[in-house]
Design an enzyme around this catalytic site. Structure first.
Site, PDB file in Angstrom:
ATOM      1  N   TYR A 243      -2.339  24.283  -6.602  1.00 18.44           N
ATOM      2  CA  TYR A 243      -3.247  23.230  -6.045  1.00 18.44           C
ATOM      3  C   TYR A 243      -4.422  23.819  -5.300  1.00 18.44           C
ATOM      4  O   TYR A 243      -4.304  25.128  -5.211  1.00 18.44           O
ATOM      5  CB  TYR A 243      -2.440  22.334  -5.075  1.00 18.44           C
ATOM      6  CG  TYR A 243      -1.613  22.692  -3.907  1.00 18.44           C
ATOM      7  CD1 TYR A 243      -1.486  24.169  -3.493  1.00 18.44           C
ATOM      8  CD2 TYR A 243      -1.114  21.845  -3.056  1.00 18.44           C
ATOM      9  CE1 TYR A 243      -1.056  24.464  -2.459  1.00 18.44           C
ATOM     10  CE2 TYR A 243      -0.374  22.331  -1.869  1.00 18.44           C
ATOM     11  CZ  TYR A 243      -0.595  23.540  -1.523  1.00 18.44           C
ATOM     12  OH  TYR A 243       0.370  24.095  -0.319  1.00 18.44           O
ATOM     13  N   GLU A 244      -5.387  23.190  -5.019  1.00 19.16           N
ATOM     14  CA  GLU A 244      -6.637  23.387  -4.651  1.00 19.16           C
ATOM     15  C   GLU A 244      -7.265  24.695  -5.276  1.00 19.16           C
ATOM     16  O   GLU A 244      -7.933  25.818  -5.049  1.00 19.16           O
ATOM     17  CB  GLU A 244      -6.629  24.145  -3.089  1.00 19.16           C
ATOM     18  CG  GLU A 244      -6.457  22.733  -2.139  1.00 19.16           C
ATOM     19  CD  GLU A 244      -6.684  23.009  -0.780  1.00 19.16           C
ATOM     20  OE1 GLU A 244      -7.607  23.973  -0.552  1.00 19.16           O
ATOM     21  OE2 GLU A 244      -5.856  22.383   0.152  1.00 19.16           O
ATOM     22  N   GLY A 245      -6.929  24.577  -6.848  1.00 18.29           N
ATOM     23  CA  GLY A 245      -7.650  25.307  -7.657  1.00 18.29           C
ATOM     24  C   GLY A 245      -6.671  26.274  -8.117  1.00 18.29           C
ATOM     25  O   GLY A 245      -6.002  27.206  -7.412  1.00 18.29           O
TER      26      GLY A 245
ATOM     27  N   GLY B 162     -10.787  25.707   1.927  1.00 16.47           N
ATOM     28  CA  GLY B 162      -9.466  25.410   1.782  1.00 16.47           C
ATOM     29  C   GLY B 162      -8.773  26.489   1.125  1.00 16.47           C
ATOM     30  O   GLY B 162      -7.379  26.554   1.318  1.00 16.47           O
TER      31      GLY B 162
END
Length: 398
Positions: A380-382, A260
């Site tokens: 987002y996503e880390g 991702g």
């Protein structure tokens, strides 16, 4: 071992580990198709959708027909069978114009479809992956919670094992595609005493009784992507919908996020490249002190710095994608790509606003929107801070 045997092995080794910096004709066609659609269609209503925070339903339908939803899914399961480099090229071109639409594509492809294809059973693939591979249904990835964002080990959503089924109770928040998606992957705790080893992942139909959505989040950027909190109250999920063995859920989520990050990095790259292209064009058209802005060294040097950063990000992202496509380790590379691209996108979009001056501060010229969208790629996503933890841990590993 004779040289006659060694030489073919050596050549094979070199072929595997040598990157070809030329795109294939298929890659070029995919990039052009994404560019054409973004510039011809997405651009028409992107400002209106951003202002009204409207889900781009028509564009989702059109991009599905063009094959961008499920593009990396094997043709065996109804997808396009494209590689990660193709996906990166498409994400960059779409994000130059509209990263809100691009993130719908990203979550669906790199988190949900990839996860089900990689770890799902044949029955799960037939039931859930096939309609996602064709774009008939869209996926959403439900990991974050009010008290478990960056620290995803402390899941409060519970999946109570009832034998033939699980009962889901809890709340997930900041969920992209929560409304536009029909198939959820939900990460939940089954065995609290085991910590993150007690977490499971489930494929859940959005229409399952006991699932409700909170109102659409009123976000700073990427406003036309749908983001909601999702509440579960005694939602019944069949046992056969669990992904992998009991306790596999946390590892599953982390593996999905590795890929991702490549998509979000490509999104950040597109945002930066789109802002840079607008700044270059403006500098060629606007005059100050008797000459075009591009002829002023102060502006030309800003553009040079922007170009360098964009190209560095592009190369790092493509290397990550190449590693993934060739079955090599890519977790640390994808963290590096996301960290660098996200921070770079904030820098480049801020400079684009500066170059356009007052025009950069108004919505009509797009760069203020691109700056707002860039910020989310650091979160987002880390978050960027989490990416640094991932990178440093690998560097310090014995």
């Amino acid at each position: 071992m004779t040289s006659a045997i060694i030489f073919p092995i050596f050549v094979s080794f070199i072929n595997l580990y040598t990157m070809n910096f030329e795109f294939s004709e298929e890659h070029k066609m995919i990039r052009q198709a994404a560019r054409d659609y973004a510039q011809r269609e997405l651009l028409k209503d992107v400002l209106e959708r951003d202002a009204k925070a409207e889900i781009p339903w028509d564009h989702i339908k059109n991009l599905t027909e063009l094959g961008f939803f499920g593009m990396m899914v094997s043709p065996e399961w109804g997808g396009g069978g494209m590689d990660t480099i193709s996906y990166v090229l498409a994400m960059e071109e779409l994000s130059k114009v509209d990263s809100a639409t691009a993130v719908i594509l990203s979550v669906h492809n790199s988190l949900v479809c990839w996860g089900v294809e990689k770890y799902g059973t044949p029955e799960q693939k037939e039931k859930f992956l096939r309609p996602m591979g064709s774009g008939e249904k869209i996926g959403a990835f439900l990991l974050s919670e009010p008290e478990a964002g960056s620290d995803a080990t402390h899941q409060r959503t519970v999946a109570e094992d009832k034998g033939d089924y699980y009962l889901l109770n809890g709340t997930k928040n900041w969920i992209s595609n929560a409304n536009s998606g029909q198939i959820y992957i939900v990460i939940a705790q089954t065995h609290p005493e085991k910590g993150h080893h007690g977490i499971n992942a489930f494929i859940v139909d959005k229409d399952t009784p006991g699932i409700t959505l909170a109102p659409h989040e009123d976000k700073m950027g990427m406003r036309s992507s749908d983001t909601h909190s999702v509440m579960f109250s005694e939602a019944k999920v069949p046992r056969e919908n669990r992904i992998g063995e009991d306790g596999f859920g946390f590892k599953f989520a982390m593996k999905a996020l590795e890929g991702g990050r490549i998509g979000i990095a490509a999104q950040a790259l597109g945002i930066a490249a789109g802002a840079m292209e607008r700044a270059v064009q403006y500098s060629k058209e606007r005059k100050a002190f008797g000459k075009y802005l591009s002829h002023h060294q102060a502006i030309a040097f800003k553009l040079a710095d922007m170009g360098l950063k964009v190209e560095n990000a592009r190369n790092l992202i493509l290397k990550s994608a190449w590693h993934k496509d060739n079955g090599l380790s890519y977790g640390t590379l994808s963290a590096m790509a996301k960290l660098y691209a996200a921070d770079m996108a904030m820098e480049v979009t801020t400079e684009a606003v500066q170059i356009l001056g007052g025009y950069g501060y108004v919505k009509e010229y797009h760069v203020e929107r691109l700056m707002r969208e860039a910020k989310l790629t650091q979160i987002y996503e880390g978050t960027s801070e989490i990416q640094k933890i991932i990178i440093s841990r690998e560097m310090l590993r014995d």
